[in-house]
Scaffold this active site. Structure first.
Site, PDB file in Angstrom:
ATOM      1  N   GLU A  83       0.867  -1.188   0.000  1.00  0.00           N
ATOM      2  CA  GLU A  83       0.000   0.000   0.000  1.00  0.00           C
ATOM      3  C   GLU A  83       0.903   1.238   0.000  1.00  0.00           C
ATOM      4  OE1 GLU A  83      -1.482   0.916   3.947  1.00  0.00           O
ATOM      5  OE2 GLU A  83      -3.406   1.602   3.152  1.00  0.00           O
ATOM      6  N   ASN A  98      -6.859   6.381  -1.406  1.00  0.00           N
ATOM      7  CA  ASN A  98      -5.790   5.418  -1.154  1.00  0.00           C
ATOM      8  C   ASN A  98      -6.078   4.258  -2.125  1.00  0.00           C
ATOM      9  OD1 ASN A  98      -3.997   3.547  -0.146  1.00  0.00           O
ATOM     10  ND2 ASN A  98      -4.459   3.978   2.009  1.00  0.00           N
ATOM     11  N   LYS A 153      -9.447   2.309  -1.488  1.00  0.00           N
ATOM     12  CA  LYS A 153      -9.620   1.751  -0.129  1.00  0.00           C
ATOM     13  C   LYS A 153     -10.930   2.197   0.520  1.00  0.00           C
ATOM     14  CE  LYS A 153      -6.888   1.311   4.157  1.00  0.00           C
ATOM     15  NZ  LYS A 153      -5.593   1.721   4.741  1.00  0.00           N
ATOM     16  N   GLU A 191      -5.608   8.852   8.076  1.00  0.00           N
ATOM     17  CA  GLU A 191      -6.136   8.431   6.764  1.00  0.00           C
ATOM     18  C   GLU A 191      -7.491   9.049   6.484  1.00  0.00           C
ATOM     19  OE1 GLU A 191      -5.611   4.504   5.064  1.00  0.00           O
ATOM     20  OE2 GLU A 191      -4.475   3.918   6.826  1.00  0.00           O
ATOM     21  N   CYS A 198      -4.792  -3.069   2.847  1.00  0.00           N
ATOM     22  CA  CYS A 198      -4.415  -2.932   4.254  1.00  0.00           C
ATOM     23  C   CYS A 198      -5.525  -3.248   5.249  1.00  0.00           C
ATOM     24  CB  CYS A 198      -3.829  -1.557   4.509  1.00  0.00           C
ATOM     25  SG  CYS A 198      -2.949  -1.520   6.084  1.00  0.00           S
ATOM     26  N   ASN A 234       0.469  -1.094   5.268  1.00  0.00           N
ATOM     27  CA  ASN A 234       1.426  -0.417   6.159  1.00  0.00           C
ATOM     28  C   ASN A 234       0.819  -0.558   7.547  1.00  0.00           C
ATOM     29  OD1 ASN A 234       3.377   1.787   4.545  1.00  0.00           O
ATOM     30  ND2 ASN A 234       1.475   1.342   3.464  1.00  0.00           N
TER      31      ASN A 234
END
Ligand code: CDV
Length: 321
Positions: free
Chosen positions: A43, A103, A120, A139, A165, A190
């Site tokens: 990611e 993302n 994401k 995020e 993720c 991550n």
């Protein structure tokens, strides 16, 4: 299908895109030398994990985003992959033409064509600045929730499902992909050792990561290939544990280090059949009419009343009387 997972070590703030792509190209070359069909990168592979930093003006973070894919710095990776005939999955921060920030990850086939895209959906962390923490996990500030759903794409004849993720911890994700016939689920991650408000024991961080991959693979009769960005980024530590998991839930390959490392496995797609035709024969055994809560309710709530016939209770004393 031979899958390679390219675990990537820490990327420092000072590192240029060009240098990072050079590192990725090196991993892709190794994968091609081992005749891998598909390489999975992490990611947000092209930069440091920037949601750990707070920028008062969110636009200051725009330097971590890509406006086109491939841009000039990333094009050499596409060219190399096409040249060596290797497909790949790559996570990066995306600004779309409408200025929306996601993302994102893409799937590129062995001819260098983008054949799949995911944005994401489960964004962890927070949107407000937190005080007195060694790192943010913002995020929710820098990205919008993905708008593409959970897609399954044909990569050189194999049905590949995508996520990113934190998605790997949510059972709904694998089920949505498996219901569309995914044979392999690929993802990058991550996972910082420190996440505000998420005080897991250090050993549990690795356990819950692997548990999620293994449960997702087994319960959905899919292969799972997961690539970490890990090690230290400007002093911030992230776990490794990149792995390839079989539909039995067993780990067939796992990274040993917290740095650049390639793991490779021959993925027998036929192995899924054992599970798909027995315990997880969805068509025969699933009962969606009893799963309404999963889509109707978001957070935990009160139990839903269950009415059932209760025969009169007969105690030993009554019987004796
Ligand atoms: N980048 C991520 O989504 N990380 C999350 C946690 C650690 C915030 C994860 O599930 O790994």
């Amino acid at each position: 299908m031979r899958i390679a997972v390219a675990q990537v070590g820490g990327i420092q703030l000072s590192e240029t895109r060009r240098a990072v792509v050079g590192r990725l190209a090196n991993l892709l070359e190794q994968a091609a030398d081992q005749r891998a069909d598909l390489v999975v990168f992490p990611e947000l592979t092209l930069t440091t994990f920037f949601p750990r930093y707070w920028y008062d003006d969110a636009a200051e973070a725009d330097r971590f985003f890509e406006r086109s894919m491939p841009g000039d710095d990333v094009a050499p990776l596409f060219e190399l992959a096409a040249d060596r005939g290797v497909a790949f999955y790559l996570g990066y921060a995306e600004i779309d033409p409408r200025g929306r920030r996601f993302n994102t990850s893409i799937l590129v086939d062995r001819s260098g064509r983008i054949v799949g895209k995911y944005r994401k959906i489960h964004l962890p962390g927070h949107a407000e600045r937190l005080d007195d923490v060694p790192a943010q996990h913002a995020e929710k500030r820098y990205f919008e929730v993905g708008d593409l759903g959970f897609g399954v794409f044909d990569v050189d004849g194999v049905k590949v499902g995508m996520c990113l993720c934190n998605d790997r911890r949510w059972p709904e994700v694998y089920r949505c992909l498996s219901l569309q016939g995914a044979e392999v689920v690929v993802l990058g991650y991550n996972t910082p050792v420190f996440v505000p408000g998420w005080q897991e024991e250090p050993h549990a961080k690795m356990f819950t990561h692997l548990l999620s991959l293994q449960a997702g693979a087994y319960q959905n009769s899919v292969w799972v290939a997961a690539a970490a960005k890990c090690g230290y980024e400007d002093g911030h530590h992230m776990i490794g544990g990149s792995a390839i998991v079989a539909p039995s839930g067993e780990i067939v390959a796992k990274a040993r280090s917290e740095g650049e490392e390639l793991i490779v496995a021959d993925v027998d797609l036929g192995l899924s059949e054992i599970y798909r035709t027995s315990v997880f024969n969805f068509a025969a055994h699933r009962r969606p009419e009893h799963y309404r809560l999963i889509v109707d309710r978001v957070g935990r709530g009160e139990p839903v009343p269950v009415s059932f016939d209760q025969p009169p209770v007969t105690t030993a004393a009554r019987r004796d009387a």
